[in-house]
Design an enzyme around this catalytic site. Structure first.
Site, PDB file in Angstrom:
ATOM      1  N   HIS A  35      66.075 -45.242 -49.168  1.00  0.00           N
ATOM      2  CA  HIS A  35      65.985 -45.539 -47.810  1.00  0.00           C
ATOM      3  C   HIS A  35      65.379 -44.630 -46.961  1.00  0.00           C
ATOM      4  CE1 HIS A  35      69.442 -48.589 -48.616  1.00  0.00           C
ATOM      5  NE2 HIS A  35      69.769 -47.470 -49.702  1.00  0.00           N
ATOM      6  N   LYS A  62      41.716 -32.510 -38.307  1.00  0.00           N
ATOM      7  CA  LYS A  62      42.691 -33.489 -38.851  1.00  0.00           C
ATOM      8  C   LYS A  62      41.975 -34.355 -39.834  1.00  0.00           C
ATOM      9  CE  LYS A  62      46.124 -36.774 -36.729  1.00  0.00           C
ATOM     10  NZ  LYS A  62      46.012 -37.628 -37.788  1.00  0.00           N
TER      11      LYS A  62
END
Length: 471
Positions: free
Chosen positions: A189, A325
């Site tokens: 989950h 990035k």
């Protein structure tokens, strides 16, 4: 007469101007003009398959005495050139055409007939070697196109996709072994769960691919059935009874695959359940790749404010504005392939289910979508394996730190102190910013030695009840 750039070709509807240097004839030219739909044409696999089928048909008709040796040999030579890719630019017909694929069948017939005529010393367009009477003898578009579909798809699966998946499987196996000693937090989950080893997760990914290959192989017996010999509606009118099995034998020889005559020619031409089944397996493979790519993107998220359990390869700068990035670009490409395959699956399953009476009229779009899915999955699997999976590294320090802080370690306390007490320890640890081990000892549930035995993250990654040996 035509002009300097065109010649006149004929078909049953009359004359057509055809480019002077084209091997195709009147029917292909009509299709070019009738179907300016997508600019998408059939690729190498399908064109090769048409060449394989036409060559094998010529060999069978020669052996059965329906083509003289000289004519057959010229057709076979021309078909060999098509098989080899020498005339791929001579197949310009749009995928979105007549539903039987007649335009593509006649494209092949005309190219091979004109090239065979040229090889015999004749004039292109003379029809000395005739596209219908010779190249298409004992055949119909209605059995040729589904035969080429099966040949192209099975060759593409066996020659392109399965090897690519095996490469991916091997890289995942290597990582499963390399990461087998890395204990990390499991997640269900998207919440912390009991520990697992990173190698165990990669072993799961490897098994997904292994089973995907098995699913593809399971489709082989149905794809190996060939419609050739059914002619117009499955009855076999105008073909020699010995032609279908003999031509299938030659196709098997040419490809090295176990092709054979269809069990039922009516089913083979009116329905394309085998193609739908094959694409269903492709859809599952695409889903497996998508799941793996999504997981690895999550595990590599960060590098400082995400999970950061694995370090992804620096394949390219990730942003035009944010310096330094790095994004999981290869995994994202795999995700996008999955979405395209899902779209293709909708087209294939709907088309296969929509046959009417004695002929399915979605043959070209089925062939195109299945072959595109195979190509995308094969290329994506290879790139994923070589430019992403092979370059992954485990962030061992972060994995260890996260495991030590995990509330899910309290699960191992259940057998010794019970669920309620273990839950209270977990809540207290979270509230006070402590580890489960620290709270369990503070509350007197475990001694330090007992905590070492019960709360050992590595031992939690295997079957068993921890701490029993110390009781």
């Amino acid at each position: 007469m035509g002009d300097q750039e065109h010649r006149i070709e004929h078909d049953s509807l009359g004359e057509m101007e055809v480019p002077i240097d084209a091997y195709w004839g009147a029917q292909t030219q009509r299709a070019i003009e009738n179907f300016p739909i997508s600019s998408v044409t059939f690729g190498r696999r399908f064109v090769r398959a048409l060449g394989v089928v036409k060559k094998s048909a010529a060999r069978a008709n020669q052996e059965l005495g329906h083509l003289d040796d000289e004519t057959a040999e010229h057709i076979i030579r021309a078909a060999d050139e098509v098989i080899a890719g020498e005339h791929d630019d001579q197949f310009p017909v749009d995928v979105f055409q007549t539903g039987s694929g007649t335009s593509s069948n006649m494209n092949a017939n005309e190219v091979i007939a004109n090239r065979a005529t040229e090889l015999s010393g004749g004039t292109i367009g003379s029809r000395d070697i005739h596209p219908n009477d010779h190249v298409n003898f004992g055949q119909s578009s209605n059995d040729i196109i589904p035969t080429a579909m099966h040949v192209a798809v099975l060759e593409a699966i066996e020659g392109d996709l399965v090897p690519a998946l095996e490469t991916l499987e091997n890289e995942l196996t290597a990582k499963a072994e390399a990461f087998d000693d890395v204990v990390k937090t499991g997640r269900t989950h998207l919440q912390d769960a009991t520990p697992v080893r990173l190698g165990q997760e990669f072993g799961g990914y490897r098994t997904q691919i292994e089973k995907g290959i098995e699913r593809l192989e399971d489709t082989t017996p149905r794809l190996a059935e060939l419609a050739l010999g059914g002619t117009a509606v499955g009855t076999g009118l105008n073909t020699d009874p010995e032609f279908p099995p003999l031509a299938a034998e030659y196709i098997a020889e040419e490809t090295g695959l176990s092709f054979r005559e269809a069990d039922n020619h009516f089913e083979a031409q009116a329905a394309h359940d085998a193609m739908s089944e094959a694409h269903g397996a492709l859809r599952v493979v695409a889903g497996s790749l998508n799941k793996i790519a999504n997981d690895l993107r999550l595990l590599a998220s960060g590098p400082r404010n995400g999970l950061g359990e694995i370090d992804q390869p620096e394949n390219q700068p990730g942003s035009s504005i944010m310096p330094g990035k790095i994004n999981p670009v290869v995994a994202e490409a795999v995700n996008q392939v999955h979405k395209q395959v899902l779209g293709n699956d909708a087209a294939v399953s709907a088309s296969a289910a929509d046959g009417q009476i004695d002929l399915n009229l979605y043959k070209p779009v089925i062939a195109h979508n299945v072959l595109q899915s195979i190509e995308l999955l094969a290329n994506a699997s290879s790139v994923f394996a070589e430019r992403f999976i092979a370059r992954l590294e485990a962030n061992r320090d972060d994995c260890e730190r996260q495991v030590d802080r995990s509330m899910a370690l309290a699960t191992a306390l259940n057998p010794s102190i019970g669920y309620d007490a273990a839950a209270e320890i977990g809540k207290t640890a979270l509230k006070e910013g402590k580890t489960v081990r620290e709270v369990a000892i503070e509350k007197g549930h475990l001694t330090e030695d007992e905590a070492d035995a019960v709360l050992d993250p590595e031992k939690m990654t295997e079957v068993g009840i921890l701490g029993e040996e110390s009781e």
